[in-house]
Design an enzyme around this catalytic site. Structure first.
Site, mmCIF file in Angstrom:
data_model
loop_
_atom_site.group_PDB
_atom_site.id
_atom_site.type_symbol
_atom_site.label_atom_id
_atom_site.label_comp_id
_atom_site.label_asym_id
_atom_site.label_seq_id
_atom_site.Cartn_x
_atom_site.Cartn_y
_atom_site.Cartn_z
ATOM 1 N N ASP A 70 0.877 -1.162 0.000
ATOM 2 C CA ASP A 70 0.000 0.000 0.000
ATOM 3 C C ASP A 70 0.914 1.210 0.000
ATOM 4 O O ASP A 70 1.900 1.271 0.749
ATOM 5 C CB ASP A 70 -0.936 0.023 1.208
ATOM 6 C CG ASP A 70 -2.096 0.988 0.946
ATOM 7 O OD1 ASP A 70 -2.902 0.706 0.035
ATOM 8 O OD2 ASP A 70 -2.168 2.035 1.607
ATOM 9 N N HIS A 182 10.287 4.413 -3.139
ATOM 10 C CA HIS A 182 9.678 3.904 -1.908
ATOM 11 C C HIS A 182 9.454 2.395 -2.013
ATOM 12 O O HIS A 182 9.700 1.637 -1.084
ATOM 13 C CB HIS A 182 8.367 4.648 -1.656
ATOM 14 C CG HIS A 182 7.451 4.713 -2.843
ATOM 15 N ND1 HIS A 182 7.887 5.027 -4.109
ATOM 16 C CD2 HIS A 182 6.114 4.470 -2.969
ATOM 17 C CE1 HIS A 182 6.873 4.996 -4.951
ATOM 18 N NE2 HIS A 182 5.784 4.653 -4.283
HETATM 19 P P1 IMP Z 1 -2.866 1.772 -3.618
HETATM 20 O O1 IMP Z 1 -2.983 0.935 -4.863
HETATM 21 O O2 IMP Z 1 -4.080 1.781 -2.765
HETATM 22 O O3 IMP Z 1 -1.617 1.443 -2.847
HETATM 23 O O4 IMP Z 1 -2.737 3.275 -4.131
HETATM 24 C C1 IMP Z 1 -1.518 3.776 -4.455
HETATM 25 C C2 IMP Z 1 -1.737 5.122 -5.142
HETATM 26 O O5 IMP Z 1 -0.661 5.981 -4.751
HETATM 27 C C3 IMP Z 1 -1.607 4.971 -6.652
HETATM 28 O O6 IMP Z 1 -2.861 4.847 -7.249
HETATM 29 C C4 IMP Z 1 -0.915 6.245 -7.051
HETATM 30 O O7 IMP Z 1 -1.846 7.273 -7.170
HETATM 31 C C5 IMP Z 1 -0.039 6.555 -5.853
HETATM 32 N N1 IMP Z 1 1.307 5.962 -5.997
HETATM 33 C C6 IMP Z 1 1.828 4.917 -5.298
HETATM 34 N N2 IMP Z 1 3.059 4.640 -5.727
HETATM 35 C C7 IMP Z 1 3.315 5.491 -6.728
HETATM 36 C C8 IMP Z 1 4.440 5.658 -7.583
HETATM 37 O O8 IMP Z 1 5.438 4.943 -7.543
HETATM 38 N N3 IMP Z 1 4.332 6.638 -8.482
HETATM 39 C C9 IMP Z 1 3.235 7.452 -8.595
HETATM 40 N N4 IMP Z 1 2.151 7.322 -7.846
HETATM 41 C C10 IMP Z 1 2.194 6.340 -6.903
#
Ligand code: IMP
Length: 198
Positions: A70, A182
């Site tokens: 996440d 990250h």
């Molecule tokens: P998750 O899928 O709930 O973890 O949402 C992560 C969200 O954070 C993604 O949809 C992106 O908007 C943002 N995000 C996470 N990692 C990255 C990255 O490496 N580059 C750009 N946006 C990121």
């Protein structure tokens, strides 16, 4: 080659994880397991949501090692937003372009000084059969622009310049992002644990 299920349908994230882990692991994501439904991300931290994904994903794939991430963007001048709401910043059905547009609007409202400080955060959780095996964290500090630069990457990449660089993740090659992101840092911490399970 040992198999690792990455509990996401975000092909960009999977591509990064597969590239970072290299030949040692056969990485597949939920596109290969369409029947597996992840529980809703109701946590208010990256770790809580990564645990929800890893535990629910691994219950749906018995016996397999499941990794979940996440992640999101924190902007200091916005009090840490969009944070855990990064994927839904502009609304529940928002896509990445909507979210970038909302971020640009919020940053523009703040005015000077630009660029703004912030970071990408990632929590990775490894699980099997509904049990958490290991948790790691990674982050990369940087600055946010109010206009997009570059078409590489995904999400907020075109608005983020990592510290020590002059170009956004939207311009920097994937190899560079995958050394310092990250996600790369959280995975580096996870590698020993993964190796011990093969
Ligand atoms: P998750 O899928 O709930 O973890 O949402 C992560 C969200 O954070 C993604 O949809 C992106 O908007 C943002 N995000 C996470 N990692 C990255 C990255 O490496 N580059 C750009 N946006 C990121």
């Amino acid at each position: 080659m040992p198999q690792l299920v990455f509990a996401t349908s975000n092909a960009h994230k999977t591509e990064e994880v597969a590239a970072i882990l290299g030949e040692a692991w056969q990485v597949e994501d939920l596109r290969a397991h369409p029947g597996v439904l992840l529980d809703e991300e109701t946590g208010d931290t990256f770790e809580a949501n990564a645990i929800i994904k890893a535990v629910s994903g691994s219950r749906g794939t018995p016996g397999l090692l499941v990794l979940a991430d996440d992640s999101g963007l924190e902007v200091d001048a916005l009090g840490g937003a969009p944070g855990v709401r990064s994927a839904r910043y502009a609304g529940e059905t928002a896509d990445a372009a909507d979210n970038r547009a909302k971020l640009k609007t919020e940053l523009a409202k703040l005015g000077q000084p630009t660029p703004f400080s912030g970071r990408f955060q990632c929590c990775m959780v490894l699980a099997r059969d509904g049990k958490v095996l290991h948790i790691t964290h990674g982050s990369v500090e940087g600055r946010l622009l109010t206009e997009e630069v570059g078409a590489c990457g995904f999400g907020y990449d075109a608005l983020f310049i990592p510290d020590g660089f002059t170009e956004t993740f939207g311009v920097l090659p994937a190899e560079t992002k995958n050394q310092l992101s990250h996600r790369a840092r959280a995975l580096a911490e996870m590698k020993d644990q993964l190796a011990s399970l093969t």
